[in-house]
Design a protein around this motif. Structure first.
Motif, mmCIF file in Angstrom:
data_model
loop_
_atom_site.group_PDB
_atom_site.id
_atom_site.type_symbol
_atom_site.label_atom_id
_atom_site.label_comp_id
_atom_site.label_asym_id
_atom_site.label_seq_id
_atom_site.Cartn_x
_atom_site.Cartn_y
_atom_site.Cartn_z
ATOM 1 N N ASP A 88 3.824 18.046 -17.984
ATOM 2 C CA ASP A 88 3.321 16.377 -17.610
ATOM 3 C C ASP A 88 4.956 15.895 -17.469
ATOM 4 N N ALA A 89 5.526 16.631 -16.392
ATOM 5 C CA ALA A 89 6.632 15.730 -15.670
ATOM 6 C C ALA A 89 5.820 14.927 -14.683
ATOM 7 N N ALA A 90 5.924 13.419 -14.233
ATOM 8 C CA ALA A 90 5.292 13.240 -13.173
ATOM 9 C C ALA A 90 6.248 10.758 -13.270
ATOM 10 N N VAL A 91 6.018 10.479 -12.421
ATOM 11 C CA VAL A 91 5.990 9.028 -12.837
ATOM 12 C C VAL A 91 4.434 8.543 -12.968
ATOM 13 N N TYR A 92 5.510 7.766 -14.382
ATOM 14 C CA TYR A 92 4.207 7.362 -14.982
ATOM 15 C C TYR A 92 4.266 5.619 -14.723
ATOM 16 N N TYR A 93 2.637 5.706 -14.765
ATOM 17 C CA TYR A 93 2.189 3.934 -14.598
ATOM 18 C C TYR A 93 1.560 3.208 -15.874
ATOM 19 N N CYS A 94 2.486 2.074 -15.764
ATOM 20 C CA CYS A 94 1.179 1.318 -17.094
ATOM 21 C C CYS A 94 0.036 0.709 -16.084
ATOM 22 N N ASN A 95 -0.838 -0.149 -16.692
ATOM 23 C CA ASN A 95 -2.083 -0.818 -16.031
ATOM 24 C C ASN A 95 -2.808 -0.891 -17.060
ATOM 25 N N ALA A 96 -2.818 -2.782 -16.971
ATOM 26 C CA ALA A 96 -3.544 -3.861 -17.618
ATOM 27 C C ALA A 96 -4.896 -4.357 -16.897
ATOM 28 N N ILE A 97 -5.700 -4.740 -17.485
ATOM 29 C CA ILE A 97 -7.116 -5.963 -16.568
ATOM 30 C C ILE A 97 -6.669 -6.463 -18.022
ATOM 31 N N ILE A 98 -6.208 -7.566 -17.086
ATOM 32 C CA ILE A 98 -5.921 -9.150 -17.440
ATOM 33 C C ILE A 98 -6.338 -10.236 -16.986
ATOM 34 N N ASP A 99 -6.685 -11.507 -18.374
ATOM 35 C CA ASP A 99 -7.402 -12.983 -17.605
ATOM 36 C C ASP A 99 -6.076 -13.186 -17.538
ATOM 37 N N VAL A 100 -6.106 -14.003 -16.467
ATOM 38 C CA VAL A 100 -4.778 -14.853 -16.292
ATOM 39 C C VAL A 100 -4.972 -16.349 -16.640
ATOM 40 N N VAL A 101 -4.427 -17.040 -17.174
ATOM 41 C CA VAL A 101 -4.912 -18.596 -16.879
ATOM 42 C C VAL A 101 -4.800 -19.189 -15.920
ATOM 43 N N GLY A 102 -5.382 -19.722 -15.663
ATOM 44 C CA GLY A 102 -5.871 -20.996 -14.328
ATOM 45 C C GLY A 102 -6.338 -20.697 -13.389
ATOM 46 N N LEU A 103 -7.043 -18.582 -13.549
ATOM 47 C CA LEU A 103 -7.562 -18.232 -12.548
ATOM 48 C C LEU A 103 -8.957 -17.604 -13.110
ATOM 49 N N ARG A 104 -10.001 -17.747 -12.532
ATOM 50 C CA ARG A 104 -11.345 -17.078 -12.596
ATOM 51 C C ARG A 104 -11.626 -15.334 -12.877
ATOM 52 N N GLY A 105 -11.925 -15.080 -13.456
ATOM 53 C CA GLY A 105 -12.328 -13.498 -13.699
ATOM 54 C C GLY A 105 -11.166 -12.537 -14.554
ATOM 55 N N GLU A 106 -11.009 -11.585 -14.220
ATOM 56 C CA GLU A 106 -10.069 -10.866 -14.561
ATOM 57 C C GLU A 106 -9.454 -9.160 -13.565
ATOM 58 N N TRP A 110 -0.796 -3.427 -12.032
ATOM 59 C CA TRP A 110 0.370 -2.262 -12.831
ATOM 60 C C TRP A 110 2.282 -2.755 -12.902
ATOM 61 N N GLY A 111 2.728 -1.586 -13.568
ATOM 62 C CA GLY A 111 3.738 -1.852 -13.929
ATOM 63 C C GLY A 111 4.293 -0.862 -12.617
ATOM 64 N N GLN A 112 5.814 -0.696 -12.539
ATOM 65 C CA GLN A 112 6.285 -0.197 -11.663
ATOM 66 C C GLN A 112 6.760 1.359 -11.887
ATOM 67 N N GLY A 113 6.368 1.955 -12.726
ATOM 68 C CA GLY A 113 6.466 3.130 -12.937
ATOM 69 C C GLY A 113 7.795 3.489 -13.370
ATOM 70 N N THR A 114 7.818 4.878 -14.134
ATOM 71 C CA THR A 114 8.863 4.993 -15.041
ATOM 72 C C THR A 114 8.698 6.597 -15.205
ATOM 73 N N LEU A 115 9.748 7.176 -13.940
ATOM 74 C CA LEU A 115 9.983 8.833 -14.305
ATOM 75 C C LEU A 115 9.647 9.584 -15.610
ATOM 76 N N VAL A 116 9.044 10.454 -16.047
ATOM 77 C CA VAL A 116 9.739 11.530 -17.069
ATOM 78 C C VAL A 116 9.574 12.865 -16.610
ATOM 79 N N THR A 117 10.827 13.174 -16.649
ATOM 80 C CA THR A 117 11.383 14.874 -16.123
ATOM 81 C C THR A 117 11.273 15.734 -17.397
ATOM 82 N N VAL A 118 10.677 16.929 -17.405
ATOM 83 C CA VAL A 118 10.970 17.979 -17.855
ATOM 84 C C VAL A 118 11.406 19.181 -17.908
ATOM 85 N N SER A 119 13.129 19.333 -18.190
ATOM 86 C CA SER A 119 12.912 20.874 -18.424
ATOM 87 C C SER A 119 14.159 21.367 -18.515
ATOM 88 N N SER A 120 14.589 22.145 -18.336
ATOM 89 C CA SER A 120 15.421 22.683 -19.917
ATOM 90 C C SER A 120 16.759 22.863 -18.856
#
Length: 120
Positions: A88-106, A110-120
């Motif tokens: 599961d170790a990886a850089v995790y990115y969030c993503n969203a489809i957003i309707d922005v005020v003042g702009l047409r369409g969605e 992407w977020g900037q990413g957050t690192l997850v390290t799984v290790s003993s």
């Protein structure tokens, strides 16, 4: 509009982490929100997604271990990760489809990413 992810870190196999991603800016509405991950040398892959109505989908590799949720009042999506494995170790990115005020369409953000390290 920007997405700010947080919550990554180092965890031992079998441990848990909770990722958060908050959207901010001139947001009219947010559609589907999702988490992706990218491990070194691999392509970015979808981990989990959640619609504005709360319907969810998961990658087979995380079903039963990860839970995606969202708080529409806070424009925030979460990923609760339990029983973490080294793979599961990886850089995790969030993503969203957003309707922005003042702009047409969605628009796809992407977020900037957050690192997850799984290790003993």
């Amino acid at each position: 509009v920007q997405l700010q992810a947080s919550g990554g870190g180092l965890v031992q196999p079998g441990g848990s982490l909770r990722l958060s991603c908050a959207a901010s800016g001139s947001i009219f509405s947010i559609g589907t929100m999702a988490w992706y991950r990218q491990a070194p040398g691999k392509q970015r892959e979808l981990v989990a997604g959640i619609t504005s109505g709360g319907s969810t989908n998961y990658a087979d590799s995380v079903k039963g271990r990860f839970t995606i949720s969202r708080d529409n009042t806070k424009n925030t999506v979460y990923l609760q990760m339990n029983s973490l494995k080294p793979e599961d170790a990886a850089v995790y990115y969030c993503n969203a489809i957003i309707d922005v005020v003042g702009l047409r369409g969605e628009y796809n953000y992407w977020g900037q990413g957050t690192l997850v390290t799984v290790s003993s």
